[in-house]
Write a protein that holds these residues in place. Structure first.
Motif, mmCIF file in Angstrom:
data_model
loop_
_atom_site.group_PDB
_atom_site.id
_atom_site.type_symbol
_atom_site.label_atom_id
_atom_site.label_comp_id
_atom_site.label_asym_id
_atom_site.label_seq_id
_atom_site.Cartn_x
_atom_site.Cartn_y
_atom_site.Cartn_z
ATOM 1 N N HIS A 118 0.829 -1.194 0.000
ATOM 2 C CA HIS A 118 0.000 0.000 0.000
ATOM 3 C C HIS A 118 0.871 1.255 0.000
ATOM 4 O O HIS A 118 2.014 1.239 0.449
ATOM 5 N N ALA A 119 0.287 2.335 -0.494
ATOM 6 C CA ALA A 119 1.003 3.606 -0.589
ATOM 7 C C ALA A 119 0.658 4.470 0.619
ATOM 8 O O ALA A 119 -0.393 5.106 0.659
ATOM 9 N N ILE A 120 1.530 4.509 1.594
ATOM 10 C CA ILE A 120 1.250 5.239 2.826
ATOM 11 C C ILE A 120 1.191 6.741 2.569
ATOM 12 O O ILE A 120 0.395 7.457 3.179
ATOM 13 N N GLU A 121 2.018 7.245 1.646
ATOM 14 C CA GLU A 121 1.999 8.680 1.348
ATOM 15 C C GLU A 121 0.657 9.102 0.751
ATOM 16 O O GLU A 121 0.127 10.174 1.068
ATOM 17 N N ASP A 122 0.099 8.271 -0.111
ATOM 18 C CA ASP A 122 -1.190 8.594 -0.715
ATOM 19 C C ASP A 122 -2.294 8.602 0.330
ATOM 20 O O ASP A 122 -3.195 9.448 0.308
ATOM 21 N N TYR A 123 -2.212 7.677 1.287
ATOM 22 C CA TYR A 123 -3.237 7.617 2.330
ATOM 23 C C TYR A 123 -3.133 8.829 3.272
ATOM 24 O O TYR A 123 -4.149 9.378 3.707
ATOM 25 N N ILE A 124 -1.911 9.235 3.564
ATOM 26 C CA ILE A 124 -1.719 10.441 4.377
ATOM 27 C C ILE A 124 -2.356 11.644 3.683
ATOM 28 O O ILE A 124 -3.012 12.476 4.317
ATOM 29 N N ARG A 125 -2.175 11.722 2.375
ATOM 30 C CA ARG A 125 -2.752 12.826 1.621
ATOM 31 C C ARG A 125 -4.279 12.795 1.696
ATOM 32 O O ARG A 125 -4.929 13.829 1.869
ATOM 33 N N ARG A 126 -4.877 11.629 1.587
ATOM 34 C CA ARG A 126 -6.338 11.506 1.693
ATOM 35 C C ARG A 126 -6.825 11.940 3.073
ATOM 36 O O ARG A 126 -7.858 12.607 3.202
ATOM 37 N N LEU A 127 -6.079 11.554 4.101
ATOM 38 C CA LEU A 127 -6.474 11.937 5.454
ATOM 39 C C LEU A 127 -6.413 13.440 5.649
ATOM 40 O O LEU A 127 -7.334 14.045 6.210
ATOM 41 N N LYS A 128 -5.337 14.054 5.186
ATOM 42 C CA LYS A 128 -5.184 15.494 5.384
ATOM 43 C C LYS A 128 -6.220 16.278 4.580
ATOM 44 O O LYS A 128 -6.621 17.370 4.983
ATOM 45 N N GLU A 129 -6.634 15.717 3.450
ATOM 46 C CA GLU A 129 -7.660 16.373 2.637
ATOM 47 C C GLU A 129 -9.069 15.976 3.057
ATOM 48 O O GLU A 129 -10.042 16.481 2.496
ATOM 49 N N GLU A 130 -9.170 15.047 4.026
ATOM 50 C CA GLU A 130 -10.458 14.525 4.480
ATOM 51 C C GLU A 130 -11.298 14.042 3.289
ATOM 52 O O GLU A 130 -12.478 14.348 3.156
ATOM 53 N N SER A 131 -10.643 13.250 2.466
ATOM 54 C CA SER A 131 -11.244 12.777 1.223
ATOM 55 C C SER A 131 -12.453 11.874 1.478
ATOM 56 O O SER A 131 -12.466 11.064 2.418
ATOM 57 N N GLU A 132 -13.458 12.014 0.620
ATOM 58 C CA GLU A 132 -14.624 11.138 0.701
ATOM 59 C C GLU A 132 -14.271 9.694 0.358
ATOM 60 O O GLU A 132 -15.033 8.775 0.675
ATOM 61 N N LEU A 133 -13.129 9.488 -0.284
ATOM 62 C CA LEU A 133 -12.695 8.129 -0.622
ATOM 63 C C LEU A 133 -12.527 7.262 0.627
ATOM 64 O O LEU A 133 -12.607 6.033 0.549
ATOM 65 N N LEU A 134 -12.302 7.889 1.775
ATOM 66 C CA LEU A 134 -12.065 7.139 3.005
ATOM 67 C C LEU A 134 -13.286 6.346 3.458
ATOM 68 O O LEU A 134 -13.148 5.385 4.218
ATOM 69 N N ARG A 135 -14.473 6.701 3.003
ATOM 70 C CA ARG A 135 -15.659 5.979 3.452
ATOM 71 C C ARG A 135 -15.759 4.580 2.826
ATOM 72 O O ARG A 135 -16.510 3.739 3.310
ATOM 73 N N PHE A 159 13.143 6.803 -6.130
ATOM 74 C CA PHE A 159 11.997 7.516 -6.686
ATOM 75 C C PHE A 159 11.293 8.340 -5.612
ATOM 76 O O PHE A 159 11.390 8.040 -4.417
ATOM 77 N N ASP A 160 10.566 9.352 -6.059
ATOM 78 C CA ASP A 160 9.737 10.108 -5.142
ATOM 79 C C ASP A 160 8.583 9.210 -4.694
ATOM 80 O O ASP A 160 7.792 8.756 -5.530
ATOM 81 N N PRO A 161 8.460 8.908 -3.390
ATOM 82 C CA PRO A 161 7.430 7.962 -2.932
ATOM 83 C C PRO A 161 6.011 8.455 -3.160
ATOM 84 O O PRO A 161 5.080 7.646 -3.186
ATOM 85 N N ASN A 162 5.832 9.762 -3.321
ATOM 86 C CA ASN A 162 4.502 10.287 -3.616
ATOM 87 C C ASN A 162 4.042 9.903 -5.008
ATOM 88 O O ASN A 162 2.845 9.827 -5.278
ATOM 89 N N MET A 163 4.991 9.644 -5.886
ATOM 90 C CA MET A 163 4.652 9.275 -7.252
ATOM 91 C C MET A 163 4.846 7.781 -7.489
ATOM 92 O O MET A 163 4.085 7.163 -8.229
ATOM 93 N N SER A 164 5.839 7.188 -6.867
ATOM 94 C CA SER A 164 6.151 5.770 -7.055
ATOM 95 C C SER A 164 6.334 5.124 -5.683
ATOM 96 O O SER A 164 7.426 5.122 -5.121
#
Length: 580
Positions: A437-454, A562-567
């Motif tokens: 799993h991509a932990i950086e992507d999940y951190i971004r979703r949390l900080k943005e309070e993304s609806e994807l989290l539901r 690689f940049d972990p946010n992208m890869s």
């Protein structure tokens, strides 16, 4: 570029600490988020953790748990020391994932650097290498290509073998961009045909540009054009069989293909036009690492179902080497050709599952391999003694014939004798899947309070209703429901239930639905706790490979290239032989 290494003693000590830590929190790394309600996962957390975690906002979860670089931690309540120690230990034991800024470039988000002018086009990669290539892959082939060239210079070796080459994006950059002699191996015939087609397009573009500028190619096309092999690298086969594949490829290739025209080759004195091939071989190749950041809804049953789906057959004109499977015509290659085969550097960009470990074993055992750059992915497909046939494991297209020295039973994890002897080193399928799993992507979703989290909560809720009706259906695969975060749970259930053979209008207790929806925050917290262990699991897998190399007399470095946010799978294991 070789930025991170450990002494042998440090490697062994870290392996013991990793195994001990992961054993203690096995219930987290081995749990499935879709069973949050049906297995009552919340109650498995320590009593002292529950009250301080249950009311955290999504940004707080990101800042206080997952983001190791966050410096201004403001706690809404006093946390127990055991929770603080869990978080601190997970961060401290994991290999640092941040890549160093390139020389002359300030640190910062990737999009502020090479993709500042165009989100889809890297400013640091020539335009001829960007065609058909997504931004993520542009970033990867540029960075890895430069590292491979550096390793070739260091080992005084100009030949490269790119295993799991896919559509040949890295291969073309190494060949036409850096002037290296490259043989590319890919199991999927359709991808090999596509790679050859793209080679022809690039040559045509180069030719036109050189004509306009009235100059010659930077590297002679006859020397830099890659050789493509449609072949499956068998993890059970010896390095001798592997070199036979390469030897045969070199025999049937006669220079570059004519741009945009079918190529012809001579095979044992007779002219042969490359045949049309069907996509019947499974690909073991360069997987897009984004696919490793799998939706949390995916389960082992889903992956098995996906694996068993019949592949769509297609035909295409191929400019590839028509290479037989190991054990057929390739066996006619004289044994002397293996001894006299020129030295080369191995590379694999996101080589899936056991393919990465196979390349490391060939690097250690084959006298012709001078160096290796290994970027792994799909840890859940690695074979282990406890799970020798994980879902998605690619089987050989044909059995090895007698006389080809099949290797004894060797597993993808652990590779090293040291880790094999460490108590608690075992990693379950679920733990290895979580490490993708991509932990950086999940951190971004949390900080943005993304609806994807539901989505996590929806799937866990659906699991409880499925089991109420069919207790025998555990983690049944429903596949991803598109834009599920934009649906109500009732709409989501109506789409998901038929996929497991249940009626879409099955009654759902509205009070129970409402009660579970209110616990969505707890679902996200629990998943975040398990996700915190993902880099720890990946560290143990990669450390085992470093120790394996050290046990075989080779020092290695682990580069967060690689940049972990992208890869997300951004580590490159680099090693070269200093002797003979």
């Amino acid at each position: 570029m070789f930025t991170w290494s450990l002494s042998a003693e440090q490697q062994r000590d870290l392996a013991q600490r990793l195994s001990s830590f992961l054993s203690r929190y096995k219930h987290l790394s081995d749990s499935y988020i879709i069973e949050f309600f049906s297995e009552d996962h919340w109650q498995t957390l320590p009593d002292s953790w529950q009250p301080v975690l249950q009311d955290l906002s999504y940004p707080q979860i990101a800042d206080l748990l997952l983001d190791a670089a966050h410096g201004d931690r403001r706690y809404p309540s006093v946390w127990p020391l055991s929770l603080l120690a869990f978080r601190a230990t997970a961060h401290s034991l994991s290999f640092p994932r941040e890549c160093r800024p390139e020389r002359g470039r300030a640190a910062g988000p990737l999009n502020a650097q090479e993709f500042v002018e165009n989100q889809s086009q890297s400013s640091l990669l020539g335009h001829i290498f960007r065609k058909h290539v997504k931004p993520k892959k542009q970033h990867e082939i540029r960075k890895l290509g430069q590292l491979v060239k550096q390793l070739c210079d260091q080992t005084d070796c100009n030949r490269v073998v790119d295993v799991g080459s896919g559509q040949g994006h890295l291969t073309r950059f190494l060949s036409f961009g850096l002037g290296l002699s490259v043989t590319a191996i890919e199991a999927d015939h359709a991808l090999v045909a596509m790679a050859s087609k793209f080679d022809g397009q690039l040559l045509w573009t180069l030719e036109k540009e050189m004509q306009k500028k009235n100059c010659s190619f930077p590297h002679p096309a006859s020397q830099s054009s890659p050789r493509h092999v449609a072949g499956w690298v068998n993890p059970k086969a010896s390095w001798v069989a592997f070199v036979k594949q390469l030897s045969f490829a070199d025999c049937v290739n006669e220079g570059p293909p004519t741009p945009l025209e079918p190529c012809k080759k001579r095979l044992r004195g007779s002219e042969q036009t490359c045949c049309s091939v069907s996509q019947t071989s499974p690909s073991h190749g360069s997987t897009d690492s984004g696919s490793c950041s799998q939706d949390v809804e995916m389960t082992s049953q889903q992956q098995q179902q996906s694996t068993n789906e019949s592949e769509e057959e297609s035909s295409a004109k191929s400019c590839c080497s028509c290479v037989p499977r190991v054990g057929q015509e390739a066996s006619s290659i004289n044994e002397d050709s293996q001894r006299s085969y020129p030295d080369f550097v191995l590379t694999g960009l996101h080589a899936c599952g056991d393919l990465s470990t196979t390349l490391l074993r060939h690097f250690v055992n084959c006298p012709h391999v001078r160096g290796i750059t290994s970027v792994a992915c799909c840890y859940m497909k690695i074979t282990t003694e406890e799970n020798p046939t994980p879902p998605g494991l690619v089987e050989p297209p044909a059995p090895l014939t007698p006389g080809h020295d099949p290797l004894p039973s060797e597993f993808g994890y652990p590779m090293s004798s040291w880790v094999r002897g460490v108590p608690g080193h075992q990693l379950s399928y679920k733990a290895r899947e979580g490490a993708c799993h991509a932990i950086e992507d999940y951190i971004r979703r949390l900080k943005e309070e993304s609806e994807l989290l539901r989505t996590h909560c929806y799937r866990a809720m659906l699991e409880t209703f499925i089991r109420d009706t069919r207790p025998d259906l555990r983690r049944a695969g429903i596949q991803t429901i598109k834009k599920s975060h934009l649906l109500t749970f009732t709409e989501y259930a109506r789409l998901g239930l038929p996929r497991v053979g249940l009626p879409p209008g099955m009654p759902l207790d509205p009070e129970r639905v409402e009660a579970m929806l209110k616990l969505q925050g707890r679902v996200v917290v629990y998943f975040s706790l398990s996700l915190l262990l993902a880099p720890v699991v990946e560290t143990l897998v990669l450390l085992d490979r470093m120790i394996y190399l050290q046990e075989n007399g080779v020092d290695s470095q682990l580069v967060p290239l690689f940049d972990p946010n992208m890869s997300p799978r951004n580590f490159v294991l680099v090693a070269h032989k200093t002797h003979g």
